[in-house]
Structure formats: C-alpha cells, structure tokens
Design a protein around this motif. Structure first.
Motif: not given
Lengths: 388, 388
Positions: A341, A349, A385, A387
């Motif tokens: 990530k 961000e 992220k 994920e």
C-alpha cells in the motif's frame, strides 16, 4: 492474434564466467574505445569491474569511466555524460549494471550522435534511429533492458519519468548475463527486480488483445518460473538454477517474444508508478507491487476471465473469481517482503492529487481502456488503502 | 541451465495480408535482383505468387524464377540452381514455400558465394560463414527454417539427408508468415507439419540437460498450443486463430528460444527418420510420428520422469508412468490421421538393416545417450511393430 513485426538482433551471452568475453565481442565490432558506465560502485565489490577491464585490456580497447548512475536514472546525468562522450571521441557505450545503467547508456548513446538535446526524443518531438553501439554486462535482472531498445529516464526538474527508443540502434549489440553476479544482491533488490519482471508480463497479458493462446501460454510459463525462483532465492540467494531461471525470464519478459501478437501491452500501471518514483525515489519494483493489484482491481470487470485463467494456471486450480487471483498475488508479494500500500512509502492521502496530476500529463493511459485523470486518481486511492 | 549464446537476427513479419511487404523489405537491403525459388507450384493457385511478383515490381526489383523444389529437397537441384544464380548475377534468394524451399534457398545462397561444391559443407569438410541474403515467404509451418540458420538437403546419389549452416548468414533477413495462406493446405500437410514441430520440441525437451525449468515451461506451452490448434484445424482448416498459433509455435520451436540453456537437442530421432525419407520419400512429419514414440520407448529408463512431467502438463494430471505419455502421444497421432508404424510406409522387416546401416553413417547419434548401429536397429524394430 494481432499482426506483428518481430526483430531482436541482440546477442545474449549467458552463464557462468562469461563476463570475460566482452572485450572480444567489442573488438569484433571494430570498436577501439568505450565508455564504461556504472552505478553506485557495487561492481568494484563483486569483482565485475576487474573482469571487464581485464577483458578490454586483453583486446586493446581503450576506455574511460563514468560512475554514479542512480536507480531512477536522471536526465542531468545523461546530458553531462553525452558531453563527456563527445569530448573524448568514444565509439561505444559499455553499460555495467542493472536497467538504470543500461537505460542511461541508451540515452547517452543516442544523445552522442544527435545534434539537439536528447530529451526531445522523450517528448516525442523527434524520432531518432541512430546511436553509438551499446554493450551491456547485466548485474541485476529486472527491466529487460539488456535485450530491447527502450530506455526510461527521469527529467528531475520537470518530474517526468518517460521512455524513448532510437529503434534497432538502441538494442544492445551484445549483453552478457552471468547469474552468479547476482548471488550477492540485497534481498530486496532481487524481490523488486522480480516484481518488475512480473509487472512487465502483466502489462502484456492484460492488454485486452483477444485470442492470444500461445503468447498467454508463454507468459504463464514465465510467471510460474519467476514465482518459483524468487521463493527459492529468499532462502538460498546463491542457488544458481533459480538465479539463472529468474535472469532468463526477466530477459524474455520484455524482449518482444511474449508481446508479439498483442496490443504491445497496456503500460498504464508503469506510468502510474513512474509518478511515484519521480517524486519519492521509491524502487520501481516496490511501486509496481503496490500499483498493479490496484489497477487490476479497478479494471476487474474487463479482466475477470483473464484473472481467473492466470490464477488457475499460476496459483490454484480452485480459483473462480478474478478477485481471488488479486488476493493471491498480494499475499505472494507480502510473503516475499514487498510493500502493498502507498502508506508504506510514507505517502499521505492528500498527496494523491499531486500524483494523479503528474501521471495525467501523459493521459490517456493504457490500452485495455483509456485512463483519464480521475481513473488514475481512483487507482491511487485503491493503492493507498491496499485492501483486496 | 547450461551456458548459452543466443542470437537470432531474422525479422518476422506475421499476419494477414503481409506478403505484399516483401518488396520493400528487399529494397531496404539495397538488393536489385532476386531468384524466386518455389516448389511444385501451389503458389500459383493460392495467389501467393501474384502478390510476391506485384510487390517486387512495385519496388523495381528484377527477378528470375526457379520452381520444382521437392518435399525432400535434393542436392542436384541445389547444384543446378547455384549455377543459374551465378550466371545471372543474382543478389539474393527469395524462397516462397515451406521448409524444403527455404532450406534449398540457404544451400543455394551459400553455394553461390563458395568456390567449391556446397556438399563439402554438409560433410563438414569446410565451415562456411557467408551467403547471399535469404528472404522467405512461408507457406507451410513445419520446419522452423524461416527463423534459423539450418538447412537439410538430400544427396540423392549417396542417400544422405544431412544438415549444414553458414552461421548467421544463413538466417533469413526477413521472413513473412501469413497464416491465411495455409487455409487451403491438404489436411495431411497440416498434420505432418505439426508433428514435425512437436518433434523439434521433443528433441530439445528430452536431450538430458538438467535443471531446465524455464525452457521446459516454454516447451510445454508450445506443445499444448500445437495440440489444441491441430485439433481445431482438422475440422476448421480456415480458423485463423488456430492457424496463427500453430504457425508462430512452429517458428518459436526452432528459433533457439526453447533450446537456449540445453544441450541443443538430441536429434537422434531426426537422423533416424532422415534415413527413411532418404529411401522412401515419406513425408518427414509422417516418419517422425512413427520414430519418436519408438525412440522414447527405447530410452524410457533415462526419460521416465521427464515423460511423466510432459504427460501431466500436456495430456492428463493422472499420468504416473512415462509409458502412459507415449501411449497418449500415439493415440493423439492416430486421432489426427498420422501413421504409427513402419509397415504403414510399406517397409518390410528385412529393410530395417539397410535403414540402420544408413542412419549409422553419422553414428553415434544423439545427446541424451550415444546411439550406435545396434541401438538404431532396435529403434527401427520398435517402430516397425508400433505397439506401445
């Protein structure tokens, strides 16, 4: 299968104790003076430099040297070295290193016979077809630059990490690949190199060309070989067979063979990654480990069947959804110590807009589908992220 | 993996409607006159001849023609055509046909620049390194001659079907492969061509080199692709995808890629087959369909594990014995209409001594193990019965 033209004139000399052959090869091209180009100097520790110089001397080839190529090689260095080459009437470039050194050699070789600034060719303002002859001694298997005509250089003042070619003249005349040289690589360099290679294969495999049975068979064979080799090398960095299989896989991944018959690759992921390493000096392979699963996830509706095929032929016969292949790939990357990530690089961000703006300079990106700035932003968000 | 040198300079132009590009390619080599070489004249029926001539005319390239190359091309024709080429100051050979035409072109091209008799090079009495430039338009995928430097010619007065190369100069400069040309091939030519290709792969795969993970992956991918393509073409001879995959597989099978890192192949089976087609004018692929299972069976103790690997990765995961792979291969050959025993060619049991004597002229044969005359006789005996 698409129509294609395939031609690759590079001579590969592969195996143990092969570096000493380079002098004779250069002499056979009637070349009497070379620039030896290298990076941070690992070639002085692993004995490669001595073998190269002994071979040049034995064949009466004059040489000057220039070290200091960075992992993400920069334009200022290329320009400076072009001037050095012109001043010294050098006849060829001998790159001793990994992809960054070979890529720099290609830019220097073409720049030395071009009257203007070599960055013109990266911008697409001029199409070059001439270069000083390039030779290479490969010390890190990753980019495949040892057997193709492409070079990627970072214009560090404009934060552009872009590619160019001077056609057939940019292909190395001879590349020597001695896998034993890579026995002493730091583990992360082996890992990131392998991820770079896998990413080249994925760029080709997922470019959306229909009916590519044979190219896909070859691509999957390379992926299985690379995964198996890396797993071995994590514990046994001096396993010759694993080094040799990984090294030859890296070369074949981007020498045109598995690209023939396709749309010549998607390459959006590489561009999206280049913006990361243009700003953050992240290893290219590390960036690709983070971005490719995100690109796959963003495009899953278009590549679900192909992901299932890849997963079944590479990871497990039980895979029934493309998302499972992405998960398996990410798990594999984690297992060999790769980041998964953007936060692993310290990226925040609110950096994503800057990255998306930069990558969008070359938008639309990709062949599978055309990615605009917003698509690119979404892919950075998924990668942020990490994920799956 | 063994040390290796890989270099293959042939430019491949592959796909639909590509034949018309040949004139420009020849012109780009500064060539102004060629010999168009062809076989029995199928190129007049399928439109290939017209496309070639139109392309030559459009690029102001002069040409003379010579047809009549036989499926097992003969030395007398080569010698006669060498004289023709010398008389007419021809600058290059343009082979329009299958492997027999391209092989003849290589022998003629080297013969035209050699003062002695070209058969000297087949006998190994002289090592040649020069040739007129060779170009090819491929009309039958089988031998792989379109992208390598080898040629096999039959000395019909001495019943010797032997090979030679003039090194890099024997590689075609450009080969054009338009798979649509093969839509109208008689079924048995497609089948025998595919068996020839599979046999090239087996020669490499079973040559006894240890630790060939990557070359084996590539070889198995080719085998799966070829079997799948042939099965499709039996019923749908105009399936472009199957034709394209078979054609590109044929080229890659013998362009050096899957041979790199090995002992460069066993080749005993090819020599044993050549003695059959030297006497009986049997199609090379048909002879190989009969001989290869016999060779595998005779050597099963040495290659049992490799046969199991091949069988599992190509035919069925349930294979546990090498003999099962041989049976599956023979069943596949039967299913596509290939012969599987020597009696299918009208060969009698008392002919086997003559064949063994002929093949033993080049003994010992092979790399996996050295076969002497008695071994060769035993293999003919197994092939005579054809029971596995």
């Amino acid at each position: 299968m698409n129509n294609f033209v395939y031609q690759n004139p590079t001579k590969i000399i592969f195996g143990k104790e092969t570096i000493g052959k380079i002098g004779e090869e250069i002499k056979n091209h009637n070349i009497k003076s070379v620039l030896i180009l290298y990076g941070k100097g690992s070639i002085f520790k692993n004995g490669v430099y001595d073998k190269v110089v002994d071979s040049l001397k034995a064949n009466n080839i004059q040489y000057i040297e220039k070290g200091g190529v960075k992992p993400n090689p920069v334009l200022s260095f290329v320009r400076e070295t072009v001037r050095l080459v012109k001043r010294n009437n050098i006849e060829a470039i001998l790159a001793v290193g990994g992809g960054s050194v070979i890529d720099s050699a290609k830019a220097i070789g073409a720049g030395a016979v071009y009257d203007g600034d070599i960055w013109d060719a990266f911008e697409g303002n001029v199409k070059l077809s001439d270069s000083l002859p390039i030779f290479s001694i490969l010390t890190l298997s990753a980019t495949g630059s040892e057997m193709n005509g492409y070079a990627v250089i970072t214009n560090e003042t404009e934060n552009k990490k872009w590619a160019f070619t001077a056609g057939l003249s940019s292909y190395p005349k001879v590349s020597v690949i001695d896998p034993t040289v890579q026995f002493t690589l730091p583990k992360e360099q082996t890992v990131y190199g392998a991820i770079d290679v896998l990413s080249h294969i994925f760029e080709l495999y997922f470019d959306g060309t229909p009916e590519t049975d044979l190219p896909d068979e070859l691509a999957e064979g390379l992926v299985r070989t690379i995964i198996k080799s890396v797993k071995t090398l994590i514990d046994k960095p001096e396993d010759y067979n694993a080094r040799a299989n990984l090294a030859w896989s890296a070369t074949l991944a981007l020498n045109g063979i598995i690209g023939a018959g396709r749309n010549y690759g998607d390459w959006a992921t590489h561009s999206i990654e280049h913006s990361i390493s243009a700003f953050y000096d992240v290893a290219h392979g590390a960036g690709l480990a983070v971005i490719f699963p995100a690109w796959m996830s963003y495009n899953i509706n278009l590549i679900n069947d192909k992901l299932i095929r890849l997963g079944r032929n590479v990871f497990s016969h039980d895979i029934n959804e493309g998302s499972q292949t992405i998960k398996q790939l990410v798990e594999f990357y984690k297992s060999i110590g790769a980041p998964v990530k953007l936060t692993d690089f310290g990226i925040q961000e609110n950096d994503l807009n800057k990255l998306a703006d930069n990558a969008a300079l070359q938008a639309p990106l990709g062949a599978l589908r055309k990615l605009e700035r917003d698509d690119i932003y979404q892919i950075y968000s998924i990668a942020f992220k990490g994920e799956y």
